[in-house]
Design a protein around this motif. Structure first.
Motif, PDB file in Angstrom:
ATOM      1  N   SER A  72     -10.002  31.503   9.156  1.00  0.00           N
ATOM      2  CA  SER A  72      -9.467  31.897  10.305  1.00  0.00           C
ATOM      3  C   SER A  72      -9.108  33.329  10.169  1.00  0.00           C
ATOM      4  CB  SER A  72      -8.489  31.122  10.928  1.00  0.00           C
ATOM      5  OG  SER A  72      -8.056  31.817  12.194  1.00  0.00           O
ATOM      6  N   ASP A  73      -7.934  33.457   9.149  1.00  0.00           N
ATOM      7  CA  ASP A  73      -7.286  34.847   9.034  1.00  0.00           C
ATOM      8  C   ASP A  73      -8.206  35.821   8.234  1.00  0.00           C
ATOM      9  OD1 ASP A  73      -4.777  34.035   9.412  1.00  0.00           O
ATOM     10  OD2 ASP A  73      -4.468  33.446   7.528  1.00  0.00           O
ATOM     11  N   MET A  74      -9.309  35.462   7.352  1.00  0.00           N
ATOM     12  CA  MET A  74     -10.398  36.405   6.965  1.00  0.00           C
ATOM     13  C   MET A  74     -11.206  36.883   8.186  1.00  0.00           C
ATOM     14  SD  MET A  74     -11.763  35.068   3.390  1.00  0.00           S
ATOM     15  CE  MET A  74     -11.807  33.417   3.624  1.00  0.00           C
ATOM     16  N   VAL A 100      -5.083  42.781  12.223  1.00  0.00           N
ATOM     17  CA  VAL A 100      -5.382  43.009  10.938  1.00  0.00           C
ATOM     18  C   VAL A 100      -4.006  42.877  10.132  1.00  0.00           C
ATOM     19  CG1 VAL A 100      -5.798  44.812   8.717  1.00  0.00           C
ATOM     20  CG2 VAL A 100      -7.268  44.524  11.080  1.00  0.00           C
ATOM     21  N   THR A 101      -3.017  43.700  10.648  1.00  0.00           N
ATOM     22  CA  THR A 101      -1.508  43.389  10.239  1.00  0.00           C
ATOM     23  C   THR A 101      -1.139  42.025  10.025  1.00  0.00           C
ATOM     24  OG1 THR A 101      -0.944  45.685  10.988  1.00  0.00           O
ATOM     25  CG2 THR A 101       0.774  44.394  10.494  1.00  0.00           C
ATOM     26  N   ASP A 102      -1.034  41.332  11.316  1.00  0.00           N
ATOM     27  CA  ASP A 102      -0.385  40.055  11.382  1.00  0.00           C
ATOM     28  C   ASP A 102      -1.029  38.973  10.587  1.00  0.00           C
ATOM     29  OD1 ASP A 102       1.239  41.251  13.083  1.00  0.00           O
ATOM     30  OD2 ASP A 102       0.644  40.210  15.004  1.00  0.00           O
ATOM     31  N   HIS A 103      -2.779  38.997  10.628  1.00  0.00           N
ATOM     32  CA  HIS A 103      -3.181  37.936   9.955  1.00  0.00           C
ATOM     33  C   HIS A 103      -3.250  38.207   8.584  1.00  0.00           C
ATOM     34  CE1 HIS A 103      -4.782  35.069  12.912  1.00  0.00           C
ATOM     35  NE2 HIS A 103      -4.512  36.359  13.771  1.00  0.00           N
ATOM     36  N   THR A 104      -2.949  39.300   7.965  1.00  0.00           N
ATOM     37  CA  THR A 104      -2.883  39.694   6.664  1.00  0.00           C
ATOM     38  C   THR A 104      -1.380  39.133   6.271  1.00  0.00           C
ATOM     39  OG1 THR A 104      -4.305  41.761   6.321  1.00  0.00           O
ATOM     40  CG2 THR A 104      -2.511  41.448   4.622  1.00  0.00           C
ATOM     41  N   ALA A 105      -0.423  39.259   6.912  1.00  0.00           N
ATOM     42  CA  ALA A 105       0.842  38.652   6.812  1.00  0.00           C
ATOM     43  C   ALA A 105       0.961  37.101   6.719  1.00  0.00           C
ATOM     44  CB  ALA A 105       1.967  39.199   7.704  1.00  0.00           C
ATOM     45  N   ASP A 126     -17.424  31.507   6.420  1.00  0.00           N
ATOM     46  CA  ASP A 126     -18.358  30.273   6.646  1.00  0.00           C
ATOM     47  C   ASP A 126     -19.641  31.068   7.443  1.00  0.00           C
ATOM     48  OD1 ASP A 126     -17.211  30.460   9.047  1.00  0.00           O
ATOM     49  OD2 ASP A 126     -16.501  28.315   9.141  1.00  0.00           O
ATOM     50  N   GLU A 127     -20.492  30.352   7.487  1.00  0.00           N
ATOM     51  CA  GLU A 127     -21.730  30.673   8.255  1.00  0.00           C
ATOM     52  C   GLU A 127     -21.345  30.963   9.778  1.00  0.00           C
ATOM     53  OE1 GLU A 127     -24.725  31.877   7.059  1.00  0.00           O
ATOM     54  OE2 GLU A 127     -23.372  31.404   5.032  1.00  0.00           O
ATOM     55  N   ARG A 128     -20.627  30.148  10.451  1.00  0.00           N
ATOM     56  CA  ARG A 128     -20.290  30.370  11.760  1.00  0.00           C
ATOM     57  C   ARG A 128     -19.423  31.771  11.880  1.00  0.00           C
ATOM     58  NH1 ARG A 128     -15.691  28.556  15.008  1.00  0.00           N
ATOM     59  NH2 ARG A 128     -14.946  27.161  13.251  1.00  0.00           N
ATOM     60  N   ARG A 129     -18.596  31.759  11.238  1.00  0.00           N
ATOM     61  CA  ARG A 129     -17.702  33.329  11.233  1.00  0.00           C
ATOM     62  C   ARG A 129     -18.531  34.476  10.781  1.00  0.00           C
ATOM     63  NH1 ARG A 129     -12.865  29.841  11.570  1.00  0.00           N
ATOM     64  NH2 ARG A 129     -13.506  28.604  10.497  1.00  0.00           N
ATOM     65  N   LYS A 130     -19.335  34.265   9.918  1.00  0.00           N
ATOM     66  CA  LYS A 130     -20.112  35.364   9.592  1.00  0.00           C
ATOM     67  C   LYS A 130     -21.053  35.680  10.703  1.00  0.00           C
ATOM     68  CE  LYS A 130     -20.696  34.574   4.679  1.00  0.00           C
ATOM     69  NZ  LYS A 130     -21.873  33.990   3.606  1.00  0.00           N
ATOM     70  N   GLU A 158      -8.682  28.158  19.062  1.00  0.00           N
ATOM     71  CA  GLU A 158      -9.132  27.205  17.835  1.00  0.00           C
ATOM     72  C   GLU A 158      -7.960  27.154  16.836  1.00  0.00           C
ATOM     73  OE1 GLU A 158     -12.416  26.967  14.021  1.00  0.00           O
ATOM     74  OE2 GLU A 158     -12.864  28.167  16.036  1.00  0.00           O
ATOM     75  N   ALA A 159      -7.350  28.591  16.419  1.00  0.00           N
ATOM     76  CA  ALA A 159      -6.264  28.821  15.527  1.00  0.00           C
ATOM     77  C   ALA A 159      -5.091  27.912  15.921  1.00  0.00           C
ATOM     78  CB  ALA A 159      -6.053  30.132  15.205  1.00  0.00           C
ATOM     79  N   LEU A 160      -4.816  28.082  17.471  1.00  0.00           N
ATOM     80  CA  LEU A 160      -3.601  27.284  17.830  1.00  0.00           C
ATOM     81  C   LEU A 160      -3.665  25.721  17.693  1.00  0.00           C
ATOM     82  CD1 LEU A 160      -0.962  27.452  19.354  1.00  0.00           C
ATOM     83  CD2 LEU A 160      -2.259  27.666  21.669  1.00  0.00           C
ATOM     84  N   THR A 161      -5.050  25.190  18.158  1.00  0.00           N
ATOM     85  CA  THR A 161      -5.182  23.850  17.936  1.00  0.00           C
ATOM     86  C   THR A 161      -4.991  23.309  16.110  1.00  0.00           C
ATOM     87  OG1 THR A 161      -6.721  23.855  19.454  1.00  0.00           O
ATOM     88  CG2 THR A 161      -7.220  21.975  18.148  1.00  0.00           C
ATOM     89  N   LEU A 162      -5.533  24.260  15.656  1.00  0.00           N
ATOM     90  CA  LEU A 162      -5.619  24.117  14.208  1.00  0.00           C
ATOM     91  C   LEU A 162      -3.907  23.853  13.731  1.00  0.00           C
ATOM     92  CD1 LEU A 162      -7.165  23.854  11.311  1.00  0.00           C
ATOM     93  CD2 LEU A 162      -6.752  26.265  11.169  1.00  0.00           C
ATOM     94  N   MET A 163      -3.386  24.885  13.896  1.00  0.00           N
ATOM     95  CA  MET A 163      -1.838  24.910  13.271  1.00  0.00           C
ATOM     96  C   MET A 163      -1.014  23.799  13.952  1.00  0.00           C
ATOM     97  SD  MET A 163      -1.531  27.445  11.021  1.00  0.00           S
ATOM     98  CE  MET A 163      -2.671  28.698  10.394  1.00  0.00           C
TER      99      MET A 163
END
Length: 201
Positions: A72-74, A100-105, A126-130, A158-163
């Motif tokens: 997710s971050d990548m 870029v700044t926040d997800h790198t952090a 992964d293939e989905r994000r590619k 999705e990230a919110l559900t994951l976290m």
């Protein structure tokens, strides 16, 4: 069972659309018309459904959490870099830079927690994000902001559900704390992009 059925159906749709997109890839260079853009949009929508289904299918293993959080971050970092270059509005360019700044952090904060948990994060998408990155790169300038903000809204849901899921039910204390700490930032991103989405459509 219903959730697993949803995930299976969504995954089959994503594979079908990916195959369709590959078939269309060759003529796209000479015919960049709306049909390929429609396929890309459908693929993004199906990918969002797959991601959401995967994120809510019950208690998540630590391995699955680590993989999904890292990817997710990548994805966010790569998409943000593209948005800075191709965004049509300054607001979208600025949001891309913030991602870029926040997800790198966020990624850097998770790395020592992943190591402490004895896990290894993936190093590529992964293939989905590619596919999502490919669709973002292929978007016509006039469509870019809409494509980017739509992807971002889905990705942050999705990230919110994951976290939230791992913060509530995870089995590694360090990663649970990391997920809980990331939640306010993910929620703020989602609220921000929802405002951008309404302006881009």
């Amino acid at each position: 069972m219903a959730r697993h059925s949803l995930l299976a159906a969504a995954a089959m749709m994503a594979l079908s659309l990916a195959a369709c997109q590959k078939k269309d890839a060759a003529p796209a260079a000479t015919d960049p018309g709306t049909s390929n853009a429609a396929v890309n949009a459908a693929q993004d929508a199906t990918g969002a459904a797959v991601g959401t289904a995967a994120a809510v299918t019950g208690p998540m293993s630590t391995d699955a959490f680590v993989t999904n959080a890292a990817i997710s971050d990548m994805y966010e970092i790569q998409a943000g870099q593209i948005a800075q270059a191709k965004g049509q509005s300054q607001a979208v360019k600025d949001f891309g830079k913030q991602m870029v700044t926040d997800h790198t952090a966020l990624s850097n904060a998770m790395k020592p927690l992943i190591i402490a948990a004895g896990k290894t994060a993936p190093t590529g998408l992964d293939e989905r994000r590619k596919g999502m990155i490919d669709n973002l790169s292929a978007a016509a300038p006039a469509d870019f902001d809409k494509v980017y903000t739509s992807q971002q809204e889905a990705a942050h849901n999705e990230a919110l559900t994951l976290m939230q899921g791992y913060a509530d039910h995870g089995d590694d204390a360090g990663l649970k704390a990391g997920a809980a700490k990331a939640l306010p930032k993910i929620k703020a991103h989602l609220q921000h992009v929802q405002g951008l989405t309404s302006g881009a459509h």
